[in-house]
Write a protein that holds these residues in place. Structure first.
Motif: not given
Length: 171
Positions: A63-64, A142, A145-150, A162, A164
């Motif tokens: 996410p960052d 992880y 915030d795993w829902t914000k990882w790609q 890309t 999820g």
């Protein structure tokens, strides 16, 4: 004689037969990129890609904006053969009723099976399966915030796909 229940029964049988028919086609995986956790590993994400081109790069993006590149990417050619156009077997059911000669009532039914002749519309397609493995350095981050990882896959010509990231495995 009331033929309505008979018609309903024939219709149910017909729908059941059509639902069981198999057209013999080998289906190519419809999802071109699939993410999951590697079997037996709680901190390694597998990114499985099926595309006409081999993936050049496979990454996870936090996410960052932090990018973690796959430490391993395996590639293999996959050929799928299938026939288009006509099914390998067809099923048809018909029901009819009506009057004749002075208003009498009659009911007729029929069931037919069709088999194709020849090998029409034969097709063969080659794709590349690229399987990347990405090791996560911080599973706690992880999980939070795993829902914000790609997952990001780059192909030749800088085409990028890309999707999820997968949910974390049970702890």
């Amino acid at each position: 004689m009331n033929s309505q229940p008979y018609r309903v029964l024939v219709l149910i049988v017909a729908l059941g037969l059509v639902g069981c028919a198999d057209d013999g086609t080998k289906r190519v995986k419809s999802q071109p990129v699939v993410t999951s956790f590697a079997s037996g590993s709680a901190d390694t994400v597998t990114v499985d890609v099926l595309d006409p081109e081999a993936a050049e790069q496979i990454e996870l993006v936090a996410p960052d904006g932090t990018v973690i590149t796959a430490f391993r990417v395996d590639r293999e050619k996959v050929t799928g053969d299938y026939r288009g156009g006509q099914p390998s077997m067809g099923v048809g059911v018909g029901v009819g009723s009506g009057g004749w000669n002075g208003g009498g009532v009659g009911v007729g039914t029929g069931i037919g099976f069709g088999f194709p002749l020849g090998d029409a519309n034969y097709k063969s397609e080659t794709r590349t399966r690229s399987i990347g493995q990405v090791k996560l350095p911080d599973m706690a981050a992880y999980r939070a915030d795993w829902t914000k990882w790609q997952a990001r896959v780059t192909f030749p010509g800088k085409r990028v796909v890309t999707i999820g990231a997968p949910p974390p495995p049970p702890s």
